[in-house]
Scaffold this motif. Sequence first.
Motif, PDB file in Angstrom:
ATOM      1  N   GLU B 134       0.828  -1.194   0.000  1.00 22.14           N
ATOM      2  CA  GLU B 134       0.000   0.000   0.000  1.00 22.14           C
ATOM      3  C   GLU B 134       0.867   1.250   0.000  1.00 22.14           C
ATOM      4  O   GLU B 134       0.578   2.222  -0.695  1.00 22.14           O
ATOM      5  CB  GLU B 134      -0.947   0.019   1.206  1.00 22.14           C
ATOM      6  N   ALA B 135       1.959   1.203   0.772  1.00 22.21           N
ATOM      7  CA  ALA B 135       2.863   2.354   0.817  1.00 22.21           C
ATOM      8  C   ALA B 135       3.399   2.650  -0.582  1.00 22.21           C
ATOM      9  O   ALA B 135       3.568   3.811  -0.959  1.00 22.21           O
ATOM     10  CB  ALA B 135       4.015   2.094   1.779  1.00 22.21           C
ATOM     11  N   MET B 136       3.621   1.611  -1.359  1.00 19.35           N
ATOM     12  CA  MET B 136       4.126   1.837  -2.717  1.00 19.35           C
ATOM     13  C   MET B 136       3.065   2.424  -3.620  1.00 19.35           C
ATOM     14  O   MET B 136       3.344   3.303  -4.428  1.00 19.35           O
ATOM     15  CB  MET B 136       4.712   0.552  -3.279  1.00 19.35           C
ATOM     16  N   VAL B 137       1.847   1.955  -3.467  1.00 19.81           N
ATOM     17  CA  VAL B 137       0.761   2.535  -4.255  1.00 19.81           C
ATOM     18  C   VAL B 137       0.590   4.011  -3.907  1.00 19.81           C
ATOM     19  O   VAL B 137       0.381   4.852  -4.784  1.00 19.81           O
ATOM     20  CB  VAL B 137      -0.560   1.773  -4.014  1.00 19.81           C
ATOM     21  N   VAL B 138       0.728   4.318  -2.633  1.00 19.66           N
ATOM     22  CA  VAL B 138       0.594   5.703  -2.190  1.00 19.66           C
ATOM     23  C   VAL B 138       1.683   6.571  -2.821  1.00 19.66           C
ATOM     24  O   VAL B 138       1.417   7.671  -3.315  1.00 19.66           O
ATOM     25  CB  VAL B 138       0.656   5.787  -0.651  1.00 19.66           C
ATOM     26  N   GLU B 139       2.887   6.064  -2.815  1.00 19.66           N
ATOM     27  CA  GLU B 139       3.990   6.824  -3.423  1.00 19.66           C
ATOM     28  C   GLU B 139       3.717   7.040  -4.908  1.00 19.66           C
ATOM     29  O   GLU B 139       3.969   8.106  -5.470  1.00 19.66           O
ATOM     30  CB  GLU B 139       5.303   6.066  -3.217  1.00 19.66           C
ATOM     31  N   HIS B 140       3.158   6.033  -5.510  1.00 20.54           N
ATOM     32  CA  HIS B 140       2.781   6.080  -6.909  1.00 20.54           C
ATOM     33  C   HIS B 140       1.743   7.183  -7.153  1.00 20.54           C
ATOM     34  O   HIS B 140       1.763   7.894  -8.150  1.00 20.54           O
ATOM     35  CB  HIS B 140       2.216   4.711  -7.273  1.00 20.54           C
ATOM     36  N   LEU B 141       0.838   7.289  -6.182  1.00 17.80           N
ATOM     37  CA  LEU B 141      -0.205   8.317  -6.257  1.00 17.80           C
ATOM     38  C   LEU B 141       0.415   9.713  -6.224  1.00 17.80           C
ATOM     39  O   LEU B 141       0.022  10.606  -6.984  1.00 17.80           O
ATOM     40  CB  LEU B 141      -1.160   8.135  -5.078  1.00 17.80           C
ATOM     41  N   VAL B 142       1.392   9.901  -5.364  1.00 19.38           N
ATOM     42  CA  VAL B 142       2.084  11.187  -5.284  1.00 19.38           C
ATOM     43  C   VAL B 142       2.787  11.462  -6.614  1.00 19.38           C
ATOM     44  O   VAL B 142       2.745  12.575  -7.142  1.00 19.38           O
ATOM     45  CB  VAL B 142       3.106  11.191  -4.136  1.00 19.38           C
ATOM     46  N   ASP B 143       3.423  10.433  -7.147  1.00 23.55           N
ATOM     47  CA  ASP B 143       4.056  10.535  -8.462  1.00 23.55           C
ATOM     48  C   ASP B 143       3.131  11.185  -9.463  1.00 23.55           C
ATOM     49  O   ASP B 143       3.447  12.190 -10.086  1.00 23.55           O
ATOM     50  CB  ASP B 143       4.371   9.132  -8.997  1.00 23.55           C
ATOM     51  N   ILE B 144       1.972  10.556  -9.611  1.00 22.77           N
ATOM     52  CA  ILE B 144       1.077  10.948 -10.686  1.00 22.77           C
ATOM     53  C   ILE B 144       0.373  12.254 -10.384  1.00 22.77           C
ATOM     54  O   ILE B 144       0.131  13.073 -11.260  1.00 22.77           O
ATOM     55  CB  ILE B 144       0.064   9.820 -10.955  1.00 22.77           C
ATOM     56  N   GLY B 145       0.091  12.476  -9.087  1.00 22.01           N
ATOM     57  CA  GLY B 145      -0.640  13.679  -8.730  1.00 22.01           C
ATOM     58  C   GLY B 145       0.220  14.922  -8.700  1.00 22.01           C
ATOM     59  O   GLY B 145      -0.234  15.996  -9.093  1.00 22.01           O
ATOM     60  N   ARG B 146       1.450  14.791  -8.260  1.00 20.17           N
ATOM     61  CA  ARG B 146       2.215  16.003  -7.961  1.00 20.17           C
ATOM     62  C   ARG B 146       3.621  16.073  -8.543  1.00 20.17           C
ATOM     63  O   ARG B 146       4.331  17.035  -8.285  1.00 20.17           O
ATOM     64  CB  ARG B 146       2.302  16.203  -6.450  1.00 20.17           C
ATOM     65  N   ARG B 147       4.032  15.060  -9.285  1.00 18.57           N
ATOM     66  CA  ARG B 147       5.346  15.184  -9.917  1.00 18.57           C
ATOM     67  C   ARG B 147       5.164  15.331 -11.423  1.00 18.57           C
ATOM     68  O   ARG B 147       4.253  14.745 -11.995  1.00 18.57           O
ATOM     69  CB  ARG B 147       6.207  13.948  -9.619  1.00 18.57           C
TER      70      ARG B 147
END
Lengths: 242, 242
Positions: B134-147
Motif C-alpha cells: 500500500e505504501a508503494m501505491v501511495v507513493e505512486h499516487l504522489v508521483d502521478i498527482g504532484r510530480r
Amino acid sequence: MIENTPLVRKLGAFVALSAPELAVLASLHKRRRTFVAGRDLVRQGQSDQAAYILANGWACSYKLLEDGRRQIVDFQIPGDFLGLRSILLHVSDHSIEPVTDIEVTEILAADLLTAFAQTPRLATAVLWAASRDEAMVVEHLVDIGRRDAAERMAHFLLELGGRLTLVGLATKAGYACPLTQYLLADALGLSSVHVNRVLRQLREAGMVTFREGFVAFDDYDKLAVFAKFDPTYMDPRGPLLL
Amino acid sequence: MIENTPLVRKLGAFVALSAPELAVLASLHKRRRTFVAGRDLVRQGQSDQAAYILANGWACSYKLLEDGRRQIVDFQIPGDFLGLRSILLHVSDHSIEPVTDIEVTEILAADLLTAFAQTPRLATAVLWAASRDEAMVVEHLVDIGRRDAAERMAHFLLELGGRLTLVGLATKAGYACPLTQYLLADALGLSSVHVNRVLRQLREAGMVTFREGFVAFDDYDKLAVFAKFDPTYMDPRGPLLL
DNA sequence: ACGCTGCGCTGATCGAGATCAGCTATCGAC
DNA sequence: GTCGATAGCTGATCTCGATCAGCGCAGCGT
C-alpha cells in the motif's frame, strides 16, 4: 458490552466477531484524545508512532514533497484507522491532519500486535480493512492517472458518498462535507482554481451541487454514468469469515 | 526444510518465522502453474478467485475504464503476491497480466484463512506485506498527482531498482527490465509518445539510460536528487515481531 | 470602525503533455 | 522475399489545466 461503534460495524461486515473478540478489540481503546483542525497528529518521518481510531470528525492523510507540493492520499471518516501503516512499517510515510476538530482513541503498537497473536480472526479482519483501504487508494490512482478533472471530481464525490452511507452519514440525496476547495485540489491533483471551475461545470450540468459545506446530488444516476462510477470495490460482499 | 524463496526472505525481514510457521507457509503452496506473457491471469470483476505467489518473471496489475483507458497500478516481481485483495474482498477489483512468461504457485482462499487462524504471526506478517504494498501505491499516487513527467519517470525507475535490489535482481549500476514504453506510459499516466521523450531527456541529462531491456544508472545520485527520491518507505527497518 | 485572513470565485495567459501523423528497424509467419 | 505486427522514435499542432492577477464576502480580533 462494547458499543456499536463505526469500527465494529465496519469489521463486523467482514468477520462475525465473537464476544471475547469484541472484548479484546475494546481493550485496545486507550485514552480518548481530541485534536483541533489543522494541527497534524502524525508527521511524515516520525517513528514509533501510535495509531488511532477516528471516532468523530474528518481527517486527511497526505504526503509532502520538500518544495511544498502536497498530495492528499485519502480522507478519513469515523470508523477509519489513522496511522495503521505507521505501526506496521515502524515509521510514518505520511502525515495526518484533522480537517475538523476530531475525537480519536489511541491504540498502542504493542497492544495491537499482542491482540493479533491472541485473536487471529481479529488480525484477519484488520487485514481486510487494510485491503479495503488499499482498494480505495488504487481507485484514487486511476482517478488521477486516467480520468479528466470533471470525471475525477464526480467520481470522488460519489465515492465519498458511498463511504459515508456505510456509516450512516449520507444518503443518495447528499451529505454534509467540511472539505474546502483547497483540500479537494490537493486530493485530486488539481489547482484550487480549477476545482472551482469544475464544480461550476458539474453544477451547471445539473449533476451535483457542492455549496456551503453540503454536497447535493441533483441527478445521482447521471453523475454516476458520467463518472463511470463502479461501486463494486467498495461494498462488502457479505462476511468472508463466519 | 523450506527453500529460501523471495517471499520467505521478504516476510522474514519483518517477522522471525519459526520452523512450524515456515511449514504452514510451505503447505500453502499448491500447484505450480505457468502463464504466458499478455494473457490475463486475474480479470477485473471475477469473484472467488485464487491468489498466487510470483516465483519467476514480471507481472502487472491494472484497472480498465470501459472506454479503454487503462491505469497500471503496480508491477510485481518475484516474491510478490498476486491477487491477495481478490481473496479478501471476495471479488477482484483489478486485472493482472504477465509482462513476461511467469511461474507462480497457487494459493487457495480457504487455506490462507485457515493458516491465519492457526498461525497468527503469519497473518501479521502478511498484513505487513500488504501495508508495504500500500505504501508503494501511495507513493505512486504522489508521483502521478504532484510530480511532472520527468520526475515521475526518474522516481519510478529508482523505486523499481530498490525493490529489485531487495531480491537480488538489481544493483546501483542498473537492472534488466522487460517493460515496454507502452507499459511505462500506462503505469505513469502518460502517453507512450511522451514516455519516449522523457526517456530521451533523462538520457541526454546523463542520469539514466533505458535501452534494449536494460536500465543503466549513469549518475545514480544526480537522479535521486532530481527525483526527490526518499527510500524510507521501502526499506525494512528491521523486524517488528521477534 | 478598521483591517486582516480565509474561502470562494473569475478572466487572461501560458505551458506540459496529449494527439495526430508519420518514420525506421526488427522479427516471425507464410 | 515480402507482408504484417510490434517497438521505438520524431515533428507539428492542439488542449486541458496551471499560473497569475485580481474580485467580493464573512468572520474576527483590536
